[in-house]
Design a protein around this motif. Sequence first.
Motif, short mmCIF file in Angstrom:
data_model
loop_
_atom_site.label_atom_id
_atom_site.label_comp_id
_atom_site.label_asym_id
_atom_site.label_seq_id
_atom_site.Cartn_x
_atom_site.Cartn_y
_atom_site.Cartn_z
N ASP A 232 3.54 3.53 6.09
CA ASP A 232 4.25 4.14 7.20
C ASP A 232 3.58 5.46 7.55
OD1 ASP A 232 5.94 5.09 9.15
OD2 ASP A 232 7.75 5.07 7.91
N SER A 233 2.71 5.40 8.54
CA SER A 233 2.02 6.60 9.01
C SER A 233 2.38 6.87 10.47
CB SER A 233 0.50 6.43 8.85
OG SER A 233 0.05 5.33 9.62
N ARG A 234 3.60 6.44 10.88
CA ARG A 234 4.03 6.64 12.26
C ARG A 234 4.07 8.13 12.61
NH1 ARG A 234 9.71 4.30 12.32
NH2 ARG A 234 9.62 5.05 10.18
N CYS A 235 3.79 8.42 13.85
CA CYS A 235 3.84 9.79 14.34
C CYS A 235 5.29 10.29 14.29
CB CYS A 235 3.31 9.85 15.77
SG CYS A 235 3.33 11.52 16.47
N PRO A 236 5.53 11.48 13.71
CA PRO A 236 6.90 12.02 13.69
C PRO A 236 7.43 12.20 15.11
CG PRO A 236 5.49 13.23 12.18
CD PRO A 236 4.59 12.33 12.98
N ILE A 237 8.75 12.00 15.26
CA ILE A 237 9.35 12.07 16.59
C ILE A 237 9.37 13.50 17.15
CG2 ILE A 237 10.76 10.00 16.33
CD1 ILE A 237 13.16 11.79 15.75
N ASN A 238 9.17 14.51 16.29
CA ASN A 238 9.15 15.88 16.77
C ASN A 238 7.74 16.47 16.72
OD1 ASN A 238 9.11 15.88 13.97
ND2 ASN A 238 10.33 17.74 13.77
N ALA A 239 6.73 15.61 16.88
CA ALA A 239 5.34 16.05 16.86
C ALA A 239 4.56 15.35 17.96
CB ALA A 239 4.72 15.74 15.50
N ARG A 240 3.39 15.90 18.25
CA ARG A 240 2.46 15.25 19.17
C ARG A 240 1.28 14.75 18.35
NH1 ARG A 240 2.24 18.94 24.59
NH2 ARG A 240 4.33 18.39 25.26
N CYS A 241 0.95 13.50 18.53
CA CYS A 241 -0.11 12.88 17.73
C CYS A 241 -1.14 12.24 18.65
CB CYS A 241 0.48 11.82 16.81
SG CYS A 241 1.75 12.43 15.70
N ILE A 242 -2.37 12.19 18.17
CA ILE A 242 -3.41 11.49 18.93
C ILE A 242 -3.44 10.01 18.57
CG2 ILE A 242 -4.83 13.52 19.31
CD1 ILE A 242 -6.63 12.52 16.99
N TRP A 243 -2.74 9.64 17.50
CA TRP A 243 -2.66 8.26 17.05
C TRP A 243 -1.20 7.96 16.74
CZ3 TRP A 243 -2.64 6.13 11.67
CH2 TRP A 243 -2.89 4.75 11.64
N ALA A 244 -0.70 6.81 17.17
CA ALA A 244 0.71 6.46 16.97
C ALA A 244 1.03 6.19 15.50
CB ALA A 244 1.06 5.23 17.80
N GLY A 245 0.01 5.91 14.70
CA GLY A 245 0.25 5.59 13.29
C GLY A 245 0.48 4.11 13.10
N GLU A 246 0.78 3.74 11.87
CA GLU A 246 0.94 2.33 11.56
C GLU A 246 2.13 2.12 10.64
OE1 GLU A 246 -2.37 -0.80 10.76
OE2 GLU A 246 -1.88 0.12 8.83
N LEU A 247 2.84 1.04 10.87
CA LEU A 247 3.95 0.62 10.03
C LEU A 247 3.64 -0.78 9.54
CD1 LEU A 247 6.87 1.10 8.96
CD2 LEU A 247 7.66 0.07 11.10
N ARG A 248 3.70 -0.99 8.22
CA ARG A 248 3.46 -2.30 7.61
C ARG A 248 4.59 -2.59 6.65
NH1 ARG A 248 -1.67 -4.64 7.10
NH2 ARG A 248 -3.21 -3.57 8.35
N ALA A 249 4.96 -3.87 6.59
CA ALA A 249 6.03 -4.26 5.67
C ALA A 249 5.79 -5.66 5.12
CB ALA A 249 7.38 -4.21 6.37
N LEU B 172 13.86 2.38 11.05
CA LEU B 172 14.70 3.57 10.96
C LEU B 172 14.79 3.94 9.48
CD1 LEU B 172 17.62 2.58 13.36
CD2 LEU B 172 15.74 4.15 13.83
N PRO B 173 14.84 5.19 9.13
CA PRO B 173 14.85 6.34 10.02
C PRO B 173 13.46 6.63 10.59
CG PRO B 173 14.92 7.06 7.73
CD PRO B 173 14.96 5.56 7.72
N GLN B 174 13.46 7.35 11.71
CA GLN B 174 12.21 7.79 12.33
C GLN B 174 11.65 8.95 11.52
OE1 GLN B 174 10.67 6.57 15.05
NE2 GLN B 174 12.22 5.03 15.47
N PRO B 175 10.33 9.02 11.39
CA PRO B 175 9.75 10.16 10.67
C PRO B 175 9.91 11.46 11.46
CG PRO B 175 8.02 8.74 11.53
CD PRO B 175 9.32 8.07 11.84
N ARG B 176 10.06 12.57 10.73
CA ARG B 176 10.12 13.91 11.32
C ARG B 176 9.07 14.77 10.62
NH1 ARG B 176 13.91 15.50 14.52
NH2 ARG B 176 15.70 14.20 14.96
#
Length: 130
Positions: A49-66, A100-104
């Motif tokens: 889970d390297s998703r971009c935090p919802i309160n940040a600006r990222c150049i990459w959206a990140g990745e979620l794997r399960a 969920l939860p979204q990263p912060r």
Amino acid sequence: MKRLFPLAAISLALAAPAAAGQRSSLYIAMHRSAIVEGLRIMPIKVTADSRCPINARCIWAGELRAKVKVSQKGHQRTLELVQGKPADLGWATVELVDALPQPRAGRKIAPPYRLKFRVERRDRMIPQSR
């Protein structure tokens, strides 16, 4: 009599099986299972889970794997799903859509996760093994 017809039509529509090409989505808690479009899904583990935090600006959206168990009519498989990349099961596709939860920023995600899946069924039968 005219009032009974709309109620009967609604009842029949709700009772009718979903057609091929039906798409549904649902959040499922870790180690719980739910049936979506005839497919039982059970999330086992979030492996990345390297998703971009919802309160940040990222150049990459990140990745979620399960890691997920999927089964229907006695057939069971364990899949590693990547967010936004549907897995083809032959008779349906299953996709990891969200978590969920979204990263912060500055906070560690507190488990347990709830994962959102989308299933699109092509037909009702699992292909026969050869």
